[in-house]
Write an enzyme that holds these catalytic residues in place. Structure first.
Site, mmCIF file in Angstrom:
data_model
loop_
_atom_site.group_PDB
_atom_site.id
_atom_site.type_symbol
_atom_site.label_atom_id
_atom_site.label_comp_id
_atom_site.label_asym_id
_atom_site.label_seq_id
_atom_site.Cartn_x
_atom_site.Cartn_y
_atom_site.Cartn_z
ATOM 1 N N ALA A 1 3.221 4.320 0.967
ATOM 2 C CA ALA A 1 4.464 4.430 1.733
ATOM 3 C C ALA A 1 4.308 5.366 2.922
ATOM 4 O O ALA A 1 4.829 5.093 4.008
ATOM 5 C CB ALA A 1 5.592 4.905 0.826
ATOM 6 N N LYS B 1 16.987 7.616 -6.429
ATOM 7 C CA LYS B 1 17.114 8.254 -5.117
ATOM 8 C C LYS B 1 16.007 7.794 -4.159
ATOM 9 O O LYS B 1 16.247 7.672 -2.953
ATOM 10 C CB LYS B 1 17.109 9.776 -5.250
ATOM 11 C CG LYS B 1 15.797 10.400 -5.676
ATOM 12 C CD LYS B 1 15.922 11.924 -5.658
ATOM 13 C CE LYS B 1 14.602 12.585 -6.020
ATOM 14 N NZ LYS B 1 14.708 14.067 -5.974
ATOM 15 N N GLY C 1 0.814 -1.210 0.000
ATOM 16 C CA GLY C 1 0.000 0.000 0.000
ATOM 17 C C GLY C 1 0.847 1.259 0.000
ATOM 18 O O GLY C 1 1.979 1.269 -0.502
ATOM 19 N N ALA D 1 9.526 -8.715 -1.139
ATOM 20 C CA ALA D 1 9.158 -8.036 -2.386
ATOM 21 C C ALA D 1 8.603 -6.644 -2.106
ATOM 22 O O ALA D 1 7.415 -6.388 -2.277
ATOM 23 C CB ALA D 1 8.154 -8.868 -3.171
ATOM 24 N N CYS D 2 9.471 -5.738 -1.682
ATOM 25 C CA CYS D 2 8.992 -4.416 -1.266
ATOM 26 C C CYS D 2 9.709 -3.279 -1.985
ATOM 27 O O CYS D 2 10.006 -2.242 -1.402
ATOM 28 C CB CYS D 2 9.106 -4.264 0.240
ATOM 29 S SG CYS D 2 10.741 -4.584 0.916
ATOM 30 N N ARG D 3 10.004 -3.470 -3.257
ATOM 31 C CA ARG D 3 10.614 -2.399 -4.052
ATOM 32 C C ARG D 3 9.593 -1.282 -4.249
ATOM 33 O O ARG D 3 8.462 -1.544 -4.683
ATOM 34 C CB ARG D 3 11.072 -2.932 -5.402
ATOM 35 C CG ARG D 3 11.742 -1.882 -6.287
ATOM 36 C CD ARG D 3 12.156 -2.488 -7.614
ATOM 37 N NE ARG D 3 12.809 -1.514 -8.480
ATOM 38 C CZ ARG D 3 14.100 -1.215 -8.447
ATOM 39 N NH1 ARG D 3 14.880 -1.821 -7.577
ATOM 40 N NH2 ARG D 3 14.608 -0.325 -9.266
ATOM 41 N N ILE E 1 7.469 1.702 -5.941
ATOM 42 C CA ILE E 1 7.084 2.102 -7.292
ATOM 43 C C ILE E 1 6.276 3.395 -7.185
ATOM 44 O O ILE E 1 5.784 3.759 -6.118
ATOM 45 C CB ILE E 1 6.258 1.016 -7.998
ATOM 46 C CG1 ILE E 1 4.940 0.762 -7.251
ATOM 47 C CG2 ILE E 1 7.051 -0.262 -8.150
ATOM 48 C CD1 ILE E 1 3.993 -0.167 -7.986
ATOM 49 N N SER F 1 5.516 -5.883 0.291
ATOM 50 C CA SER F 1 5.675 -4.449 0.092
ATOM 51 C C SER F 1 5.620 -3.696 1.423
ATOM 52 O O SER F 1 6.435 -3.924 2.300
ATOM 53 C CB SER F 1 4.613 -3.948 -0.889
ATOM 54 O OG SER F 1 4.876 -2.630 -1.300
#
Length: 446
Positions: free
Chosen positions: A70, A141, A68, A122-124, A126, A100
């Protein structure tokens, strides 16, 4: 004698002490299921606050989330790390996940447990999704910031920071067995009771506020389940991205169709409700903001009912949205999550009653005032044309007539004699004199 008395007192004290300890050893259990949004921040805060008020030994959050927002995740992590009771994140049930944003929340907690068959990672970060459904990647960054953030969460709790970094850089996910093996979590438990037994005697991975690291005493604890409220259930579904997107589009279609077919009011009414629910479902709001938005929509419906009566359509729509808005706005107290939440039940009844009273007021009272304001005044000269009156002094051709309870000087239109008692109708006004005709003559000449 004194020795026997002292012995009896000691025996009674020893018997009562464990009982008192057992009564004070309470663990709260709550469930968070679905997307991490602004509403989830409110849920975490209320659940943890309830456990703090009860001075619970710990609170277990059963977490199942695909991720969800950030900003919401960071608020939740801060709330957990400032909690006055240990917060245990339990990835549950089997088949569930802490992906995430859920991974960050777990690594920021005092203890992590997973059920068999669950995954974490799996928390890259986006930025969202493009028009064709493709992922919009975050710039380096932003990615680097969250790598440092997740590593810090792992290192401060003594968990595997290298694997935590791979959750971002390699989009890696691990099972419960792998997570335990590589030092990401502390416990694998099949259910809450199993978790209480296995976590008993463990020390929290991070300090509890004002208490430092705490050794957990969970065995044989009294378990209190905090049940989700009606609003939590509604939010769980409408914050699903697919449902929120569908609601937004149906809302726009309803509004456009309503504007193209004026007079019916049903499409734009339903469209407005769907549009607002879709906006709420995007997760940018907390419960209070969402409640205010729904109450504002309810007021618009009520005012529309007063200005353009729709035989109750806007009243029904306003009443429903007012109840939903009031529930979200005022249903924040922890008591609503307990079976004995009498205070919240009373408040909910008051919200419903007020919604009905407001609906009735705008449907009948305010509408009547508007109609009265719009009604043409009966006193002006121009409004006398066409009015019916009665001759009180014979017109020959002049005389007196009574119109709307007032006595006016009148002249018969054709100069004819009109005896007292006859009905006449005003055809013209000249100064303070009325030009009238007999009812029969006027009908006959038309």
């Amino acid at each position: 004698m004194r020795f026997k008395t002292a012995l009896i007192v000691l025996i009674l004290f020893a018997m009562l002490l464990p009982t008192a300890h057992a009564q004070g050893n309470t663990v709260y259990v709550a469930k968070i299921d679905g997307m991490i949004t602004g509403y989830t921040v409110d849920q975490f805060d209320r659940y943890i606050t309830e456990a703090e008020k009860a001075n619970a030994s710990a609170i277990i959050i059963e977490l199942n989330t695909p991720g969800g927002r950030a900003d919401a995740m960071q608020e939740i992590v801060m709330r957990i790390q400032n909690a006055k009771v240990p917060v245990i994140i339990y990835v549950y049930p089997s088949g569930g996940m802490a992906a995430s944003a859920g991974t960050y929340i777990a690594l920021g907690s005092h203890l992590i447990a997973m059920a068999p068959g669950t995954v974490i990672g799996a928390c890259r970060p986006i930025l969202g999704y493009g028009a064709n459904g493709s992922i919009v990647e975050a710039p380096p960054k932003i990615v680097n910031f969250y790598i440092a953030y997740l590593r810090e969460l792992a290192e401060m709790s003594g968990r595997n920071a290298t694997l935590a970094e791979q959750f971002i850089t390699e989009d890696r996910s691990v099972t419960s067995q792998e997570a335990l093996k590589y030092g990401v979590i502390e416990v694998i438990a099949t259910d809450v009771n199993d978790l209480l037994q296995k976590a008993d005697g463990m020390e929290t991975k991070i300090p509890v506020k004002d208490r430092g690291k705490v050794v957990l005493h969970l065995r044989d604890a009294r378990v209190v389940y905090l049940e989700p409220s009606f609003k939590d259930t509604v939010i769980k579904y409408i914050t699903d991205p697919t449902i929120a997107y569908v609601l937004l589009n149906l809302g726009f279609i309803g509004l456009i169709f309503g504007f193209l077919t004026p007079g019916w009011h049903v499409p734009e009414t339903i469209g407005a409700i769907m549009l607002v629910l879709g906006l709420i479902g995007l997760g940018y709001f907390g419960y209070s903001s969402a409640g205010l938005l729904l109450i504002a929509l309810a007021m618009i419906f009520f005012i529309a009912e007063a200005l353009t009566p729709t035989f109750g359509l806007f009243t029904v729509a306003g009443t429903i949205t007012f109840i939903l808005g009031g529930t979200m706005l005022f249903g924040k107290g922890g008591g609503e999550y307990l079976v004995s939440g009498a205070l919240y039940e009373t408040l909910r009844i008051i919200i419903i009653v007020m919604a009905i009273l407001l609906g009735l007021f705008f449907a009948f009272g305010a509408a009547a005032v508007v109609r009265a304001q719009r009604k043409k005044p009966e006193a002006g000269k121009e409004e006398l044309v066409g009015a019916e009156g009665k001759v009180i002094q014979e017109l020959n051709p002049e005389g007196l007539v009574r119109i709307h309870g007032e006595i006016w000087k009148a002249i018969s239109k054709d100069g004819s004699r009109i005896p007292a008692g006859e009905k006449v109708r005003v055809v013209e006004v000249k100064g303070l004199t009325l030009i009238v005709s007999k009812e029969g003559d006027l009908d006959g000449g038309s």
